[in-house]
Motif scaffolding. Structure first.
Motif, PDB file in Angstrom:
ATOM      1  N   VAL A  67       0.962  -1.205  -0.130  1.00  0.00           N
ATOM      2  CA  VAL A  67      -0.083  -0.158  -0.107  1.00  0.00           C
ATOM      3  C   VAL A  67       0.849   1.167  -0.063  1.00  0.00           C
ATOM      4  CG1 VAL A  67      -1.773   1.361   1.354  1.00  0.00           C
ATOM      5  CG2 VAL A  67      -1.708  -1.279   1.207  1.00  0.00           C
ATOM      6  N   THR A  68       1.763   1.313   0.947  1.00  0.00           N
ATOM      7  CA  THR A  68       2.803   2.443   0.998  1.00  0.00           C
ATOM      8  C   THR A  68       3.853   2.264   2.108  1.00  0.00           C
ATOM      9  OG1 THR A  68       3.030   4.784   1.501  1.00  0.00           O
ATOM     10  CG2 THR A  68       1.586   3.493   2.861  1.00  0.00           C
ATOM     11  N   ALA A  69       5.145   2.557   1.839  1.00  0.00           N
ATOM     12  CA  ALA A  69       6.077   2.487   2.687  1.00  0.00           C
ATOM     13  C   ALA A  69       6.490   4.103   3.236  1.00  0.00           C
ATOM     14  CB  ALA A  69       7.370   2.069   2.033  1.00  0.00           C
ATOM     15  N   ASP A  70       5.592   5.022   2.918  1.00  0.00           N
ATOM     16  CA  ASP A  70       5.811   6.435   3.368  1.00  0.00           C
ATOM     17  C   ASP A  70       5.123   6.424   4.765  1.00  0.00           C
ATOM     18  OD1 ASP A  70       5.447   9.040   3.853  1.00  0.00           O
ATOM     19  OD2 ASP A  70       4.140   9.668   2.091  1.00  0.00           O
ATOM     20  N   ARG A  71       6.162   6.634   5.683  1.00  0.00           N
ATOM     21  CA  ARG A  71       5.787   6.483   7.275  1.00  0.00           C
ATOM     22  C   ARG A  71       4.513   7.417   7.480  1.00  0.00           C
ATOM     23  NH1 ARG A  71       7.522   9.117  11.914  1.00  0.00           N
ATOM     24  NH2 ARG A  71       9.520   9.888  11.133  1.00  0.00           N
ATOM     25  N   SER A  72       4.584   8.796   6.799  1.00  0.00           N
ATOM     26  CA  SER A  72       3.718   9.676   7.202  1.00  0.00           C
ATOM     27  C   SER A  72       2.270   9.283   6.694  1.00  0.00           C
ATOM     28  CB  SER A  72       4.101  10.974   6.568  1.00  0.00           C
ATOM     29  OG  SER A  72       3.902  11.008   5.121  1.00  0.00           O
ATOM     30  N   ALA A  73       2.177   8.180   5.871  1.00  0.00           N
ATOM     31  CA  ALA A  73       0.873   7.920   5.451  1.00  0.00           C
ATOM     32  C   ALA A  73       0.501   6.597   6.358  1.00  0.00           C
ATOM     33  CB  ALA A  73       0.871   7.450   4.091  1.00  0.00           C
ATOM     34  N   PHE A  74       1.267   6.165   7.244  1.00  0.00           N
ATOM     35  CA  PHE A  74       0.896   4.836   8.081  1.00  0.00           C
ATOM     36  C   PHE A  74      -0.185   5.286   9.133  1.00  0.00           C
ATOM     37  CE2 PHE A  74       5.401   2.988   7.876  1.00  0.00           C
ATOM     38  CZ  PHE A  74       5.502   2.595   6.614  1.00  0.00           C
ATOM     39  N   PRO A  75      -1.149   4.396   9.379  1.00  0.00           N
ATOM     40  CA  PRO A  75      -2.074   4.857  10.462  1.00  0.00           C
ATOM     41  C   PRO A  75      -1.159   5.044  11.933  1.00  0.00           C
ATOM     42  CG  PRO A  75      -2.448   2.297   9.720  1.00  0.00           C
ATOM     43  CD  PRO A  75      -1.255   3.120   8.903  1.00  0.00           C
ATOM     44  N   ALA A  76      -1.931   5.762  12.656  1.00  0.00           N
ATOM     45  CA  ALA A  76      -1.477   5.973  14.065  1.00  0.00           C
ATOM     46  C   ALA A  76      -1.552   4.649  14.757  1.00  0.00           C
ATOM     47  CB  ALA A  76      -2.476   6.899  14.685  1.00  0.00           C
ATOM     48  N   PHE A  78       1.608   4.431  14.012  1.00  0.00           N
ATOM     49  CA  PHE A  78       2.844   3.871  13.441  1.00  0.00           C
ATOM     50  C   PHE A  78       3.598   5.277  12.801  1.00  0.00           C
ATOM     51  CE2 PHE A  78       0.271   0.137  13.173  1.00  0.00           C
ATOM     52  CZ  PHE A  78       0.934  -0.802  14.080  1.00  0.00           C
ATOM     53  N   ASP A  79       2.543   6.071  12.262  1.00  0.00           N
ATOM     54  CA  ASP A  79       3.086   7.400  11.798  1.00  0.00           C
ATOM     55  C   ASP A  79       4.078   7.926  12.592  1.00  0.00           C
ATOM     56  OD1 ASP A  79       1.007   8.001  13.450  1.00  0.00           O
ATOM     57  OD2 ASP A  79       0.308   9.509  12.102  1.00  0.00           O
ATOM     58  N   ALA A  80       3.993   7.704  13.877  1.00  0.00           N
ATOM     59  CA  ALA A  80       4.743   8.892  14.650  1.00  0.00           C
ATOM     60  C   ALA A  80       6.094   7.903  15.194  1.00  0.00           C
ATOM     61  CB  ALA A  80       3.831   9.053  15.863  1.00  0.00           C
ATOM     62  N   ASP A  81       6.371   6.841  14.622  1.00  0.00           N
ATOM     63  CA  ASP A  81       7.522   6.135  15.133  1.00  0.00           C
ATOM     64  C   ASP A  81       8.665   6.222  14.200  1.00  0.00           C
ATOM     65  OD1 ASP A  81       9.295   4.333  16.177  1.00  0.00           O
ATOM     66  OD2 ASP A  81       8.234   2.585  16.120  1.00  0.00           O
ATOM     67  N   PRO A  82       9.525   7.180  14.328  1.00  0.00           N
ATOM     68  CA  PRO A  82      10.703   7.484  13.650  1.00  0.00           C
ATOM     69  C   PRO A  82      11.495   6.063  13.048  1.00  0.00           C
ATOM     70  CG  PRO A  82      11.111   8.626  15.403  1.00  0.00           C
ATOM     71  CD  PRO A  82       9.940   7.758  15.681  1.00  0.00           C
ATOM     72  N   GLU A  83      11.664   5.067  13.950  1.00  0.00           N
ATOM     73  CA  GLU A  83      12.296   3.833  13.894  1.00  0.00           C
ATOM     74  C   GLU A  83      11.752   3.017  12.568  1.00  0.00           C
ATOM     75  OE1 GLU A  83      14.403   1.272  14.330  1.00  0.00           O
ATOM     76  OE2 GLU A  83      15.354   2.913  15.061  1.00  0.00           O
ATOM     77  N   LEU A  84      10.623   3.482  12.165  1.00  0.00           N
ATOM     78  CA  LEU A  84       9.872   2.551  11.071  1.00  0.00           C
ATOM     79  C   LEU A  84      10.218   3.477   9.781  1.00  0.00           C
ATOM     80  CD1 LEU A  84       6.387   2.154  12.635  1.00  0.00           C
ATOM     81  CD2 LEU A  84       8.184   0.527  12.558  1.00  0.00           C
ATOM     82  N   THR A  85      10.957   4.465  10.022  1.00  0.00           N
ATOM     83  CA  THR A  85      11.234   4.917   8.643  1.00  0.00           C
ATOM     84  C   THR A  85      12.201   4.422   7.645  1.00  0.00           C
ATOM     85  OG1 THR A  85      11.121   7.019   9.486  1.00  0.00           O
ATOM     86  CG2 THR A  85      11.916   7.123   7.658  1.00  0.00           C
ATOM     87  N   GLY A  86      11.551   3.928   6.365  1.00  0.00           N
ATOM     88  CA  GLY A  86      12.579   3.179   5.344  1.00  0.00           C
ATOM     89  C   GLY A  86      12.588   1.855   5.964  1.00  0.00           C
ATOM     90  N   ARG A  87      11.891   1.281   6.835  1.00  0.00           N
ATOM     91  CA  ARG A  87      11.934  -0.105   6.958  1.00  0.00           C
ATOM     92  C   ARG A  87      10.599  -0.851   7.370  1.00  0.00           C
ATOM     93  NH1 ARG A  87      15.247  -2.426  10.690  1.00  0.00           N
ATOM     94  NH2 ARG A  87      16.579  -0.357  11.301  1.00  0.00           N
ATOM     95  N   ALA A  88       9.374  -0.148   7.178  1.00  0.00           N
ATOM     96  CA  ALA A  88       8.082  -0.815   7.231  1.00  0.00           C
ATOM     97  C   ALA A  88       7.493  -0.465   5.988  1.00  0.00           C
ATOM     98  CB  ALA A  88       7.516   0.019   8.413  1.00  0.00           C
ATOM     99  N   MET A  89       6.380  -1.248   5.830  1.00  0.00           N
ATOM    100  CA  MET A  89       5.570  -1.314   4.718  1.00  0.00           C
ATOM    101  C   MET A  89       4.373  -1.533   5.173  1.00  0.00           C
ATOM    102  SD  MET A  89       7.049  -3.337   1.571  1.00  0.00           S
ATOM    103  CE  MET A  89       8.739  -3.120   0.944  1.00  0.00           C
ATOM    104  N   GLY A 292      13.436   9.722   3.842  1.00  0.00           N
ATOM    105  CA  GLY A 292      13.577  10.627   5.293  1.00  0.00           C
ATOM    106  C   GLY A 292      14.244   9.988   6.705  1.00  0.00           C
ATOM    107  N   VAL A 293      15.088   8.962   6.191  1.00  0.00           N
ATOM    108  CA  VAL A 293      15.620   8.425   7.395  1.00  0.00           C
ATOM    109  C   VAL A 293      16.807   9.196   8.075  1.00  0.00           C
ATOM    110  CG1 VAL A 293      17.609   6.638   7.986  1.00  0.00           C
ATOM    111  CG2 VAL A 293      15.601   6.175   6.304  1.00  0.00           C
ATOM    112  N   GLN A 294      17.286  10.427   7.570  1.00  0.00           N
ATOM    113  CA  GLN A 294      18.082  11.244   8.299  1.00  0.00           C
ATOM    114  C   GLN A 294      17.236  11.964   9.501  1.00  0.00           C
ATOM    115  OE1 GLN A 294      16.773  11.946   5.499  1.00  0.00           O
ATOM    116  NE2 GLN A 294      16.499  14.151   5.172  1.00  0.00           N
ATOM    117  N   GLU A 295      15.950  11.738   9.630  1.00  0.00           N
ATOM    118  CA  GLU A 295      15.546  12.292  10.583  1.00  0.00           C
ATOM    119  C   GLU A 295      15.500  11.460  11.977  1.00  0.00           C
ATOM    120  OE1 GLU A 295      11.301  12.478   9.331  1.00  0.00           O
ATOM    121  OE2 GLU A 295      12.009  14.014   7.643  1.00  0.00           O
ATOM    122  N   VAL A 296      15.870  10.198  11.647  1.00  0.00           N
ATOM    123  CA  VAL A 296      16.066   9.215  12.685  1.00  0.00           C
ATOM    124  C   VAL A 296      17.142   9.586  13.762  1.00  0.00           C
ATOM    125  CG1 VAL A 296      16.469   7.025  13.330  1.00  0.00           C
ATOM    126  CG2 VAL A 296      15.230   7.253  11.523  1.00  0.00           C
TER     127      VAL A 296
END
Ligand SMILES: Nc1ncnc2c1ncn2[C@@H]1O[C@H](COP(=O)(O)OP(=O)(O)O)[C@@H](O)[C@H]1O
Ligand SMILES: [Mg+2]
Length: 298
Positions: A67-76, A78-89, A292-296
């Motif tokens: 569906v998406t790997a863009d963290r900001s589009a994840f449902p809550a 998950f959208d607020a967890d920087p650990e997931l950036t670039g590693r979750a789908m 957006g991984v550099q935000e981690v």
């Protein structure tokens, strides 16, 4: 709270509601179907990067669960967890078909081991006189069971047909070989041989989907084409490095696995990143920036 619905060897799977799952690629590494004690830093993001690359390049052949790997589009939440950036789908939840769909274009690993003793791989008769790492006359479909624990077992065509039915077997075989061909051709233009690879499929809403991970170093054998020389094992920039180290350590592939020395952990992490760069032509840092991984915070 977030609900962990499954923990695979490598992925943590969370319920994301609405018939969806959040698949998180951790830094865990498994070899010979055993999870090693030491994580490989950044590996989960490399796996996710690979899968995203291939999902995009195979979508015309088969629908997939992404569906998406863009963290900001994840449902809550998950959208607020920087650990997931670039590693979750975020993916469509599927009823996964209990068969690992393996395609082999070259004779290696367990395929080579079977051939050496029986002249066959998963019940498929191959020409006599092939050597290790030889290119096969044509790619073959060599499915295995999908063991929830322990080792996946090779299936003969008849065994696979018994497991999933003849009609579905034929469909999975054709799809597996077609997707393998796409991946192998694409990687070869970057000088990388895909010796073999494994797919999983599932049904969602009555539709057949490509699920799980695709064309990653965990699910595939990648070899540098420029030094390809059949007659023995190939140098590789994938998981084979760890497998070779483990074998040299004398480990019998039964838990517990030996601990990896720090330099092996670091070299493995570098191999994963290098594999991504070799196969896709994109610097891994560019993928991380794009996601957006550099935000981690480290
Ligand atoms: N779209 C999906 N729907 C349901 N399950 C999925 C989907 N994609 C992958 N899975 C499952 O999620 C798990 C991923 O975890 P992983 O660590 O790869 O497991 P494994 O140890 O079986 O390799 C696997 O069991 C896989 O079959
Ligand atoms: Mg898996």
């Amino acid at each position: 709270m977030t609900e962990l619905v499954a923990r695979g060897k490598v992925r943590d799977v969370f319920d994301a509601a609405g018939g969806r799952l959040l698949l998180v690629a951790t830094d865990r590494i498994s070899a010979f179907d055993v999870v090693l004690a030491d994580p490989i830093p950044g590996k989960g993001r490399v796996l996710t990067a690979f899968s995203l690359f291939w999902f995009e390049r195979t979508r015309d052949l088969v629908d997939n669960h992404l569906v998406t790997a863009d963290r900001s589009a994840f449902p809550a939440p998950f959208d607020a967890d920087p650990e997931l950036t670039g590693r979750a789908m975020l993916v469509e939840r599927a009823e996964v078909i209990p068969m690992e769909c393996v395609a082999r274009g070259y004779l290696s690993g367990s395929g080579w081991a079977q051939y050496r003793t029986t002249g066959q791989v998963c019940g498929i008769e191959l020409p006599a006189g092939l050597v290790e790492s030889d290119r096969l006359p044509e790619p073959i479909f060599t499915p295995t069971t999908k063991a929830s624990e322990g080792h996946d077992l090779p299936l003969t065509p008849a065994g696979a047909q018994d497991l999933v039915g003849v009609g579905l077997y034929e469909r999975l075989k054709e799809l597996t070989l077609t997707i393998y061909e796409r991946i192998a051709e694409t990687a070869l233009t970057s000088g990388v041989i895909v010796a073999d690879t494994k797919f999983e499929f599932g049904f969602a809403g009555g539709e057949l989907l490509l699920v799980d991970e695709v064309g990653t170093p965990d699910s595939s054998r990648f070899w540098p084409a420029d030094v390809y020389a059949p007659g023995g094992p190939q140098p590789s920039f994938d998981k084979q490095y760890v497998r070779d180290w483990l074998d040299a350590s004398g480990w019998d592939h039964e838990p517990p696995p030996p601990a990896l020395p720090p330099e092996v952990v670091e070299a493995t992490a570098a191999k994963y990143r290098e594999a991504y760069e070799r196969v896709t032509g994109e610097p891994f840092a560019a993928f991380e920036r794009r996601m957006g991984v550099q935000e981690v915070s480290a």
